[in-house]
Write a protein that holds these residues in place. Structure first.
Motif, short mmCIF file in Angstrom:
data_model
loop_
_atom_site.label_atom_id
_atom_site.label_comp_id
_atom_site.label_asym_id
_atom_site.label_seq_id
_atom_site.Cartn_x
_atom_site.Cartn_y
_atom_site.Cartn_z
N LYS A 35 -4.34 20.69 104.64
CA LYS A 35 -5.29 22.06 104.02
C LYS A 35 -5.93 22.58 105.26
O LYS A 35 -6.49 21.96 106.06
N LEU A 45 -2.31 25.64 101.78
CA LEU A 45 -2.17 24.21 101.60
C LEU A 45 -0.55 23.92 101.78
O LEU A 45 0.01 24.66 101.38
N LEU A 392 -0.56 22.17 93.63
CA LEU A 392 -1.47 21.84 94.83
C LEU A 392 -2.57 22.89 94.47
O LEU A 392 -3.80 22.75 94.79
N GLU A 396 -6.51 22.49 93.89
CA GLU A 396 -7.61 22.88 94.83
C GLU A 396 -8.56 23.91 93.79
O GLU A 396 -9.72 23.77 94.06
N ASP A 401 -7.88 16.75 93.85
CA ASP A 401 -6.99 16.09 95.00
C ASP A 401 -5.92 15.62 94.69
O ASP A 401 -5.45 15.18 93.54
N GLU A 402 -5.19 14.82 95.98
CA GLU A 402 -4.03 14.01 95.55
C GLU A 402 -4.48 12.81 94.61
O GLU A 402 -3.30 12.34 93.97
#
Length: 473
Positions: A35, A45, A392, A396, A401-402
């Motif tokens: 990022k 990203l 993604l 965001e 997040d992941e």
């Protein structure tokens, strides 16, 4: 044409290989990504995926239909659709020709919370593709003739939709449920707002909200991260940094009691209906548990709703339920249709299935079935470069997040029957329900009176969506 077929083939190959790997490992892990923030404020990203020579892009502008000016509903959607209708030095035909020449894809639209632009290009032509994407985001021409053409098309589509209740019931349900709340606005506009709109409204919307600091760009595919970062900085450096006003939407409390809107379509041989209330936000702490429960209730072919209304009774060809997760709580709805003569039977059965969900809950065997179903169905939805770029950008935008992906399986596995019981009683409305019914009022008007103390009515040909204002018994 050959280039487009190549993209489809390569995408399918990537999908098959990645899905197979996930199935064998029994785990789900989002590949690492970087990022960064460009000098002009745009969030970028970057995720490398070298399986096929394709690069997917997804840009999000943090303004959707909730930012439409009052009386100009549909502005965000029109603005998005006009991005490729002339930009930079290209007119609409030249944009399409240049896109086709490199075998690229480009689409744009707006939902309640944001505007999105998706693109995909072969690696060898990504520089040319980025020229198109950058021009569309930074320098849309908004030609008057293209605006007029799109506006007429939108009006014609709206007129055509009056003959297709399935195309309108969602708009009517949201408008009736949310009323004056921004989520009640029709994202594509209505007869009044479209008639009041001019090219200058689109230009003002663009100038207000299309800024680097208000944009997220996710890029996934066959590239080197450092090289792509430099390329993007170069392509977008001429986009001047400026602030956009934040679009804030307050959460609306669920409706209490019962209310019903009957939309008369005199020639209808079927009744379409939605039943629900305000649901959850995208970041709700119970979203995984609700996904599991809703898979059982109305999220797959063998769900409780579809089994009762289609498989066992033959009252419909399909029934399901959805939690539309948005920035703040969006709608939860059950939706299906049936013949006029079986309207009461179908609605009664729908409410009975909902009641049984509360009274009987789910079994351990059903819970395990839903868990396995999600684990099998979800991975292929985030396999391709374009799918991952969309994911993604969405994460965001919603402040996630992941971990949303990396911890999904463990959260699913940790869910218990007690969790299922809790979310059923907390999030599935039982006594507080909003009904929207589209059908032949002369045949079903008396039938639907029993579902709410007051029934509001309108004609499907009336302009706008939702409540007509004055309640009618």
């Amino acid at each position: 044409m050959k280039r487009s077929l190549l993209i489809l083939t390569l995408t399918a190959v990537a999908l098959g290989l990645t899905a197979a790997a996930a199935a064998q490992s029994g785990t789900l892990k989002l590949p690492p990504y970087k990022k960064v923030k460009l000098k002009n404020g745009m969030t970028v990203l970057l995720m490398e995926r070298h399986t096929v020579p394709l690069i997917g892009f997804n840009a999000v502008i943090k303004a959707g239909s909730t930012a439409d000016p009052a009386g100009k509903e549909g502005t965000a959607s029109l603005t998005a659709n006009l991005l490729r209708k002339g930009s930079g030095k290209r007119n609409a035909e030249q944009f399409s020709a240049d896109l086709d020449y490199i075998g690229g894809r480009f689409s744009a639209g707006a939902n309640a919370d944001n505007t999105f632009v998706a693109a995909e290009f072969p690696k060898k032509d990504v520089d040319k593709g980025l020229d198109l994407l950058a021009d569309a985001l930074m320098a849309p021409a908004v030609p008057q003739e293209e605006f007029a053409k799109l506006l007429k098309q939108r009006v014609d589509e709206l007129k055509s939709a009056k003959d297709r209740p399935e195309a309108l019931i969602g708009l009517h349900f949201n408008a009736f449920l949310f009323g004056g709340h921004p989520y009640g606005r029709p994202s594509t506009g209505d007869e009044k707002s479209l008639a009041a709109m001019g090219r200058d409204d689109v230009q003002k919307f663009y100038q207000t909200y299309y800024t680097p600091s208000n944009a997220i760009l996710a890029v996934v595919g066959d590239f080197a991260t450092d090289d792509m970062e430099k390329t993007l900085a170069r392509k977008f450096e001429s986009w001047p940094a400026r602030q956009a006003p934040p679009v804030t939407v307050a959460a609306m409390a669920p409706v209490t009691g019962k209310k019903l809107l009957l939309i008369d379509k005199p020639d209808s041989t079927q009744t379409y209906y939605s039943i629900g209330n305000v649901g959850i936000a995208r970041n709700n702490a119970d979203r995984v548990q609700l996904r599991v429960v809703n898979t059982l209730f109305g999220g797959r072919f063998t769900s409780m709703l579809n089994s009762a209304l289609r498989v066992k009774s033959g009252l419909t060809y399909g029934a399901g339920s959805t939690f539309d997760e948005r920035k703040v709580p969006g709608p939860f709805f059950i939706r299906t249709y049936t013949k006029n003569a079986t309207t009461a039977q179908a609605i009664d059965m729908t409410l009975d299935v909902l009641r049984q969900l509360h009274e009987k809950g789910v079994t351990e065997e059903e819970l395990m079935s839903a868990k396995n179903y999600i684990k099998g169905q979800f991975p292929p939805t985030i396999e391709t470069a374009q799918q991952l770029a969309t994911l993604l950008a969405s994460l965001e935008f919603n402040g996630l997040d992941e971990r949303e992906i990396n911890e999904l399986y463990s959260r699913i596995d940790a869910m218990t029957l007690a969790d299922a019981k809790r979310v059923i009683h907390q999030y599935y409305p039982l006594d507080n329900l909003v009904f929207v019914v589209i059908g032949k009022a002369s045949e079903i008007g008396d039938v639907v009176k029993k579902y709410a103390p007051k029934v509001q009515t309108r004609s499907i040909s009336d302009p706008g969506f939702g409540s007509p204002g004055e309640a009618k018994k």
